[in-house]
Enzyme design. Structure first.
Site, mmCIF file in Angstrom:
data_model
loop_
_atom_site.group_PDB
_atom_site.id
_atom_site.type_symbol
_atom_site.label_atom_id
_atom_site.label_comp_id
_atom_site.label_asym_id
_atom_site.label_seq_id
_atom_site.Cartn_x
_atom_site.Cartn_y
_atom_site.Cartn_z
ATOM 1 N NE ARG A 13 6.113 -0.661 9.859
ATOM 2 C CZ ARG A 13 4.958 -0.457 9.184
ATOM 3 N NH1 ARG A 13 5.132 0.009 7.834
ATOM 4 N NH2 ARG A 13 3.926 -0.947 9.490
ATOM 5 N NE ARG A 57 7.626 -2.881 6.140
ATOM 6 C CZ ARG A 57 6.245 -2.845 6.294
ATOM 7 N NH1 ARG A 57 5.541 -1.890 5.397
ATOM 8 N NH2 ARG A 57 5.699 -3.122 7.252
ATOM 9 N NE ARG A 110 1.801 -4.924 10.888
ATOM 10 C CZ ARG A 110 2.922 -4.881 10.077
ATOM 11 N NH1 ARG A 110 3.921 -5.617 10.553
ATOM 12 N NH2 ARG A 110 2.670 -4.309 9.030
ATOM 13 C CE LYS A 169 -2.060 -1.186 3.851
ATOM 14 N NZ LYS A 169 -1.533 -2.463 4.121
ATOM 15 N NE ARG A 176 -4.901 -1.220 9.512
ATOM 16 C CZ ARG A 176 -3.519 -0.803 9.293
ATOM 17 N NH1 ARG A 176 -3.702 0.360 8.250
ATOM 18 N NH2 ARG A 176 -2.663 -1.237 9.407
HETATM 19 P P1 AP5 Z 1 4.878 -1.756 1.729
HETATM 20 O O1 AP5 Z 1 4.493 -0.709 0.663
HETATM 21 O O2 AP5 Z 1 5.569 -1.012 2.890
HETATM 22 O O3 AP5 Z 1 3.527 -2.385 2.164
HETATM 23 P P2 AP5 Z 1 2.429 -1.849 3.147
HETATM 24 O O4 AP5 Z 1 0.963 -2.572 2.433
HETATM 25 O O5 AP5 Z 1 2.118 -0.561 3.175
HETATM 26 O O6 AP5 Z 1 2.625 -2.325 4.461
HETATM 27 P P3 AP5 Z 1 2.358 -1.876 5.782
HETATM 28 O O7 AP5 Z 1 2.917 -2.930 6.798
HETATM 29 O O8 AP5 Z 1 2.964 -0.432 6.034
HETATM 30 O O9 AP5 Z 1 0.867 -1.968 6.069
HETATM 31 P P4 AP5 Z 1 0.249 -1.947 7.364
HETATM 32 O O10 AP5 Z 1 -1.251 -2.039 6.844
HETATM 33 O O11 AP5 Z 1 0.521 -3.212 8.306
HETATM 34 O O12 AP5 Z 1 0.822 -0.820 8.131
HETATM 35 P P5 AP5 Z 1 0.319 0.658 8.595
HETATM 36 O O13 AP5 Z 1 1.630 1.394 8.589
HETATM 37 O O14 AP5 Z 1 -0.875 1.124 7.723
HETATM 38 O O15 AP5 Z 1 5.592 -3.045 1.051
HETATM 39 C C1 AP5 Z 1 6.018 -3.912 2.116
HETATM 40 C C2 AP5 Z 1 7.472 -4.540 1.523
HETATM 41 O O16 AP5 Z 1 7.255 -5.128 0.493
HETATM 42 C C3 AP5 Z 1 8.578 -3.279 1.454
HETATM 43 O O17 AP5 Z 1 9.587 -3.884 1.799
HETATM 44 C C4 AP5 Z 1 8.386 -3.165 -0.190
HETATM 45 O O18 AP5 Z 1 9.608 -2.774 -0.742
HETATM 46 C C5 AP5 Z 1 8.103 -4.464 -0.695
HETATM 47 N N1 AP5 Z 1 7.133 -4.475 -1.863
HETATM 48 C C6 AP5 Z 1 6.091 -3.721 -2.379
HETATM 49 N N2 AP5 Z 1 5.890 -4.064 -3.382
HETATM 50 C C7 AP5 Z 1 6.387 -5.055 -3.818
HETATM 51 C C8 AP5 Z 1 6.189 -5.751 -5.046
HETATM 52 N N3 AP5 Z 1 5.524 -5.607 -6.086
HETATM 53 N N4 AP5 Z 1 7.231 -7.127 -5.041
HETATM 54 C C9 AP5 Z 1 8.127 -7.279 -4.197
HETATM 55 N N5 AP5 Z 1 8.072 -6.706 -2.842
HETATM 56 C C10 AP5 Z 1 7.457 -5.369 -2.824
HETATM 57 O O19 AP5 Z 1 -0.131 0.555 10.181
HETATM 58 C C11 AP5 Z 1 0.883 0.237 11.125
HETATM 59 C C12 AP5 Z 1 -0.090 0.254 12.641
HETATM 60 O O20 AP5 Z 1 -0.490 1.449 12.802
HETATM 61 C C13 AP5 Z 1 -1.259 -0.743 12.709
HETATM 62 O O21 AP5 Z 1 -0.750 -2.005 12.787
HETATM 63 C C14 AP5 Z 1 -2.062 -0.078 13.492
HETATM 64 O O22 AP5 Z 1 -1.562 -0.358 14.825
HETATM 65 C C15 AP5 Z 1 -1.786 1.483 13.404
HETATM 66 N N6 AP5 Z 1 -2.650 2.013 12.492
HETATM 67 C C16 AP5 Z 1 -2.529 2.386 11.208
HETATM 68 N N7 AP5 Z 1 -3.570 2.852 10.515
HETATM 69 C C17 AP5 Z 1 -4.576 2.786 11.475
HETATM 70 C C18 AP5 Z 1 -6.132 2.885 11.477
HETATM 71 N N8 AP5 Z 1 -6.935 3.177 10.412
HETATM 72 N N9 AP5 Z 1 -6.820 2.413 12.445
HETATM 73 C C19 AP5 Z 1 -6.157 2.056 13.618
HETATM 74 N N10 AP5 Z 1 -4.839 1.606 13.714
HETATM 75 C C20 AP5 Z 1 -4.318 1.959 12.595
#
Ligand code: AP5
Ligand code: ZN
Length: 216
Positions: A160, A127, A171, A13, A88
């Site tokens: 992270r 990552r 997660r 994402k 979410r």
């Molecule tokens: P990346 O692009 O970093 O993936 P992502 O989907 O953004 O993963 P996240 O872990 O950031 O998502 P998440 O939803 O768990 O965390 P968030 O930060 O929102 O890609 C991942 C890896 O793959 C990278 O190394 C990249 O290089 C690689 N990659 C990408 N595309 C690729 C491809 N095509 N091929 C190969 N490799 C590839 O949330 C974190 C925490 O915050 C949550 O757990 C929660 O506690 C809190 N939080 C956030 N939003 C909310 C909400 N709305 N409500 C409540 N709590 C929330």
């Protein structure tokens, strides 16, 4: 355009949000990034959020919703935005709908990045993020030239806290229990578009852009 990006942890994402937002000239609003900036800035919000994030749980809705409301009220979000990581769960989606109605608008499209569990675990485990510029790398799929060093700025790379194995598992559970129901919520609203999120990053961006054109 007003776009939401959903998908499991590690679906890409953040990676895609950056390119899509830049193609559409709209701000990318990532709740995870805002929480992490608050954690590193040592704010009250950061202290509160960290406890939940480190466990792999969602930060309480009232905290997250207030933060998103503030961000969407800023001038640069008036003409459009790309939300990454919000909503979410279904209650957050309902609040977002009401919030946008107050602003006199609605969402245009929800892109659902589709990737299998094994692949998201591989993506999360490898990552690494740059401490200085925030760029996201992958040890295998997008490795920097020198281990532990960001090619873009020379900064130090780190893993992270929530990318540890047990937190990744939690997660994924939270995603299945709370976030996956959003898919039928938005399908019922008629604005859901699935995007195959496997393969090279640029190809996925192209697929996402074609899906968006159908709603423009
Ligand atoms: P990346 O692009 O970093 O993936 P992502 O989907 O953004 O993963 P996240 O872990 O950031 O998502 P998440 O939803 O768990 O965390 P968030 O930060 O929102 O890609 C991942 C890896 O793959 C990278 O190394 C990249 O290089 C690689 N990659 C990408 N595309 C690729 C491809 N095509 N091929 C190969 N490799 C590839 O949330 C974190 C925490 O915050 C949550 O757990 C929660 O506690 C809190 N939080 C956030 N939003 C909310 C909400 N709305 N409500 C409540 N709590 C929330
Ligand atoms: Zn860097």
């Amino acid at each position: 355009m007003r776009v939401v990006l959903v998908g499991p942890p590690g679906a890409g994402k953040g990676t895609q949000a950056q390119f899509i937002a830049s193609h559409l000239s709209i701000p990318k609003i990532s709740t995870g990034d805002i929480f992490r900036a608050n954690v590193s800035g040592g704010t009250e919000l950061g202290r509160l959020a960290k406890e939940y994030m480190d466990r792999g749980d969602l930060v309480p809705d009232e905290v997250t919703v207030a933060m998103v409301r503030d961000r969407l009220s800023e001038d640069d979000a008036k003409e459009g935005f790309l939300l990454d990581g919000f909503p979410r769960n279904v209650p957050q989606a309902e609040v977002l709908k009401k919030m946008l109605a107050e602003f006199g608008t609605t969402l245009d499209v929800v892109l659902n990045l589709v990737v299998e569990d094994d692949e998201v675990v591989r993506r999360l485990a490898g990552r690494r993020t740059c401490r200085s510029c925030g760029k996201v790398w992958h040890l295998v799929f997008d490795p920097p030239a020198a281990e532990g060093v960001c090619d873009a700025c020379g900064g130090e790379l780190f893993q992270r806290d929530d990318d540890r194995e047990e937190t990744i598992r939690r997660r994924l559970e939270v995603y299945q229990e709370q976030t996956a129901p959003l898919i039928s919520f938005y399908a019922d609203e008629g604005i859901l578009q699935g995007v195959d999120a496997t393969g090279p990053v640029e190809e996925i961006t192209q697929r996402a852009m074609s899906a968006l054109r159908r709603f423009a």
